[in-house]
Design a protein around this motif. Structure first.
Motif, PDB file in Angstrom:
ATOM      1  N   TYR A  50       0.918  -1.201  -0.128  1.00  0.00           N
ATOM      2  CA  TYR A  50       0.136   0.103   0.025  1.00  0.00           C
ATOM      3  C   TYR A  50       0.918   1.198   0.074  1.00  0.00           C
ATOM      4  O   TYR A  50       0.671   2.217  -0.833  1.00  0.00           O
ATOM      5  CB  TYR A  50      -0.742  -0.112   1.294  1.00  0.00           C
ATOM      6  CG  TYR A  50      -1.541   1.146   1.283  1.00  0.00           C
ATOM      7  CD1 TYR A  50      -2.704   1.488   0.592  1.00  0.00           C
ATOM      8  CD2 TYR A  50      -1.455   2.254   2.078  1.00  0.00           C
ATOM      9  CE1 TYR A  50      -3.601   2.637   0.539  1.00  0.00           C
ATOM     10  CE2 TYR A  50      -1.952   3.697   2.271  1.00  0.00           C
ATOM     11  CZ  TYR A  50      -2.884   3.669   1.412  1.00  0.00           C
ATOM     12  OH  TYR A  50      -3.939   4.797   1.370  1.00  0.00           O
ATOM     13  N   LEU A  51       1.845   1.390   0.996  1.00  0.00           N
ATOM     14  CA  LEU A  51       2.642   2.582   1.081  1.00  0.00           C
ATOM     15  C   LEU A  51       3.641   2.817  -0.054  1.00  0.00           C
ATOM     16  O   LEU A  51       3.777   4.223  -0.328  1.00  0.00           O
ATOM     17  CB  LEU A  51       3.329   2.344   2.453  1.00  0.00           C
ATOM     18  CG  LEU A  51       2.448   2.571   3.657  1.00  0.00           C
ATOM     19  CD1 LEU A  51       3.414   2.306   4.848  1.00  0.00           C
ATOM     20  CD2 LEU A  51       1.855   3.633   3.602  1.00  0.00           C
ATOM     21  N   VAL A  52       3.980   2.041  -0.770  1.00  0.00           N
ATOM     22  CA  VAL A  52       4.664   2.256  -2.071  1.00  0.00           C
ATOM     23  C   VAL A  52       4.149   3.083  -3.147  1.00  0.00           C
ATOM     24  O   VAL A  52       4.510   3.726  -3.911  1.00  0.00           O
ATOM     25  CB  VAL A  52       5.333   0.999  -2.443  1.00  0.00           C
ATOM     26  CG1 VAL A  52       4.452   0.198  -3.572  1.00  0.00           C
ATOM     27  CG2 VAL A  52       6.614   1.221  -3.382  1.00  0.00           C
ATOM     28  N   ASN A  53       2.523   2.786  -3.038  1.00  0.00           N
ATOM     29  CA  ASN A  53       1.922   3.537  -3.873  1.00  0.00           C
ATOM     30  C   ASN A  53       1.599   4.888  -3.309  1.00  0.00           C
ATOM     31  O   ASN A  53       1.246   5.919  -4.387  1.00  0.00           O
ATOM     32  CB  ASN A  53       0.335   2.896  -4.141  1.00  0.00           C
ATOM     33  CG  ASN A  53       0.556   1.715  -4.736  1.00  0.00           C
ATOM     34  OD1 ASN A  53       1.418   1.475  -5.868  1.00  0.00           O
ATOM     35  ND2 ASN A  53      -0.253   0.730  -4.669  1.00  0.00           N
ATOM     36  N   GLN A  54       2.271   5.302  -2.205  1.00  0.00           N
ATOM     37  CA  GLN A  54       1.921   6.703  -1.787  1.00  0.00           C
ATOM     38  C   GLN A  54       3.346   7.361  -2.127  1.00  0.00           C
ATOM     39  O   GLN A  54       3.049   8.763  -2.139  1.00  0.00           O
ATOM     40  CB  GLN A  54       1.910   6.763  -0.307  1.00  0.00           C
ATOM     41  CG  GLN A  54       0.619   5.936   0.265  1.00  0.00           C
ATOM     42  CD  GLN A  54      -0.465   6.416  -0.307  1.00  0.00           C
ATOM     43  OE1 GLN A  54      -1.045   7.642  -0.286  1.00  0.00           O
ATOM     44  NE2 GLN A  54      -1.429   5.471  -0.896  1.00  0.00           N
ATOM     45  N   GLN A  74      -5.751  10.900   7.978  1.00  0.00           N
ATOM     46  CA  GLN A  74      -7.130   9.751   8.345  1.00  0.00           C
ATOM     47  C   GLN A  74      -7.285   9.110   7.305  1.00  0.00           C
ATOM     48  O   GLN A  74      -7.761   8.009   7.518  1.00  0.00           O
ATOM     49  CB  GLN A  74      -8.171  10.651   8.822  1.00  0.00           C
ATOM     50  CG  GLN A  74      -9.254   9.703   9.382  1.00  0.00           C
ATOM     51  CD  GLN A  74     -10.278  10.637  10.117  1.00  0.00           C
ATOM     52  OE1 GLN A  74     -10.556  11.530   9.653  1.00  0.00           O
ATOM     53  NE2 GLN A  74     -11.011  10.095  11.048  1.00  0.00           N
ATOM     54  N   ASN A  75      -7.213   9.542   6.066  1.00  0.00           N
ATOM     55  CA  ASN A  75      -7.731   8.872   4.699  1.00  0.00           C
ATOM     56  C   ASN A  75      -6.801   7.812   4.459  1.00  0.00           C
ATOM     57  O   ASN A  75      -7.073   6.697   4.231  1.00  0.00           O
ATOM     58  CB  ASN A  75      -7.846   9.843   3.724  1.00  0.00           C
ATOM     59  CG  ASN A  75      -8.226   8.977   2.358  1.00  0.00           C
ATOM     60  OD1 ASN A  75      -9.102   8.294   2.466  1.00  0.00           O
ATOM     61  ND2 ASN A  75      -7.604   9.540   1.301  1.00  0.00           N
ATOM     62  N   ILE A  76      -5.362   8.216   4.667  1.00  0.00           N
ATOM     63  CA  ILE A  76      -4.356   6.970   4.408  1.00  0.00           C
ATOM     64  C   ILE A  76      -4.417   6.165   5.596  1.00  0.00           C
ATOM     65  O   ILE A  76      -4.414   4.962   5.431  1.00  0.00           O
ATOM     66  CB  ILE A  76      -3.041   7.790   4.239  1.00  0.00           C
ATOM     67  CG1 ILE A  76      -2.694   8.561   3.077  1.00  0.00           C
ATOM     68  CG2 ILE A  76      -1.901   6.517   4.391  1.00  0.00           C
ATOM     69  CD1 ILE A  76      -1.714   9.541   3.099  1.00  0.00           C
ATOM     70  N   GLN A  77      -4.606   6.673   6.822  1.00  0.00           N
ATOM     71  CA  GLN A  77      -4.580   5.759   7.801  1.00  0.00           C
ATOM     72  C   GLN A  77      -5.734   4.533   7.685  1.00  0.00           C
ATOM     73  O   GLN A  77      -5.716   3.448   7.848  1.00  0.00           O
ATOM     74  CB  GLN A  77      -4.950   6.442   9.267  1.00  0.00           C
ATOM     75  CG  GLN A  77      -3.785   6.862   9.878  1.00  0.00           C
ATOM     76  CD  GLN A  77      -4.043   7.684  11.046  1.00  0.00           C
ATOM     77  OE1 GLN A  77      -3.294   8.441  11.614  1.00  0.00           O
ATOM     78  NE2 GLN A  77      -5.278   7.782  11.579  1.00  0.00           N
ATOM     79  N   GLN A  78      -7.000   5.088   7.344  1.00  0.00           N
ATOM     80  CA  GLN A  78      -8.352   4.516   7.191  1.00  0.00           C
ATOM     81  C   GLN A  78      -7.928   3.160   6.079  1.00  0.00           C
ATOM     82  O   GLN A  78      -8.131   2.134   6.041  1.00  0.00           O
ATOM     83  CB  GLN A  78      -9.349   5.157   6.818  1.00  0.00           C
ATOM     84  CG  GLN A  78     -10.745   4.240   6.894  1.00  0.00           C
ATOM     85  CD  GLN A  78     -10.884   3.352   8.026  1.00  0.00           C
ATOM     86  OE1 GLN A  78     -10.870   3.733   9.291  1.00  0.00           O
ATOM     87  NE2 GLN A  78     -11.305   2.057   7.973  1.00  0.00           N
ATOM     88  N   GLN A  79      -7.346   3.664   5.045  1.00  0.00           N
ATOM     89  CA  GLN A  79      -7.261   2.722   3.758  1.00  0.00           C
ATOM     90  C   GLN A  79      -6.283   1.676   4.275  1.00  0.00           C
ATOM     91  O   GLN A  79      -6.602   0.470   3.867  1.00  0.00           O
ATOM     92  CB  GLN A  79      -6.596   3.509   2.463  1.00  0.00           C
ATOM     93  CG  GLN A  79      -7.639   4.371   2.088  1.00  0.00           C
ATOM     94  CD  GLN A  79      -7.135   5.170   0.860  1.00  0.00           C
ATOM     95  OE1 GLN A  79      -6.171   4.900   0.232  1.00  0.00           O
ATOM     96  NE2 GLN A  79      -7.720   6.310   0.533  1.00  0.00           N
ATOM     97  N   LEU A  80      -5.157   1.989   4.849  1.00  0.00           N
ATOM     98  CA  LEU A  80      -4.174   1.023   5.315  1.00  0.00           C
ATOM     99  C   LEU A  80      -4.609   0.078   6.322  1.00  0.00           C
ATOM    100  O   LEU A  80      -4.361  -1.104   6.276  1.00  0.00           O
ATOM    101  CB  LEU A  80      -2.785   1.722   5.767  1.00  0.00           C
ATOM    102  CG  LEU A  80      -1.728   0.531   6.196  1.00  0.00           C
ATOM    103  CD1 LEU A  80      -1.447  -0.491   4.935  1.00  0.00           C
ATOM    104  CD2 LEU A  80      -0.822   1.466   6.538  1.00  0.00           C
TER     105      LEU A  80
END
Length: 149
Positions: A50-54, A74-80
């Protein structure tokens, strides 16, 4: 005691069983058993995918501090979290997960998203304390009394 992996047998059960799938981590480490290592490896893989796509994505920042806005964090936290939950908690690989994005880091200066992923492992039954007694339903328990008082 030396944290080696050993096997044992149980009376009445065929085969050998792993005593403790110990890792050679130092005493006190969270990585004491092989299954803790496996679940952390799975969490790392899910998080990395997931994080490599950030990387090179944009996030909104606070105009004063340069830190990521709470809504974007919060959006990143929720997705991960959703990915970790479905990959680990819902499959009974661990008890719980959490994801926290650092919202004080000046991302304009550092260009770094700081993420902490925490895993609550499954509990392990390594010993059993059982009480076995005789019970006679025809006999009632008698309460002791203090005589002569």
């Amino acid at each position: 005691a030396a944290r080696f992996l050993t096997a044992y047998s149980l009376s009445g059960k065929p085969g050998l069983f792993v005593t403790n799938p110990n890792l050679m981590a130092p005493p006190g480490s969270d990585f004491n058993w092989l299954d803790h290592g496996h679940v952390m490896d799975a969490a790392c893989l899910i998080s990395l995918q997931y994080l490599v796509n950030q990387l090179s994505d944009t996030v909104r920042v606070n105009a004063t501090t340069g830190a990521i806005l709470a809504q974007d964090a919060q959006n990143i936290q929720q997705q991960l979290y959703s990915l970790l939950y479905s990959g680990l908690v819902s499959t009974n690989a661990c008890s719980a997960v959490s994801v926290v994005i650092n919202t004080t880091n000046n991302i304009l200066t550092t260009a770094q998203l700081i993420v902490t992923v925490s895993i609550v492992p499954l509990g392990k039954v390594k010993s059993v304390a059982a009480t076995l007694t005789f019970s006679n339903p025809a006999v009632q328990a008698v309460q002791p009394t203090l005589g002569g008082v």
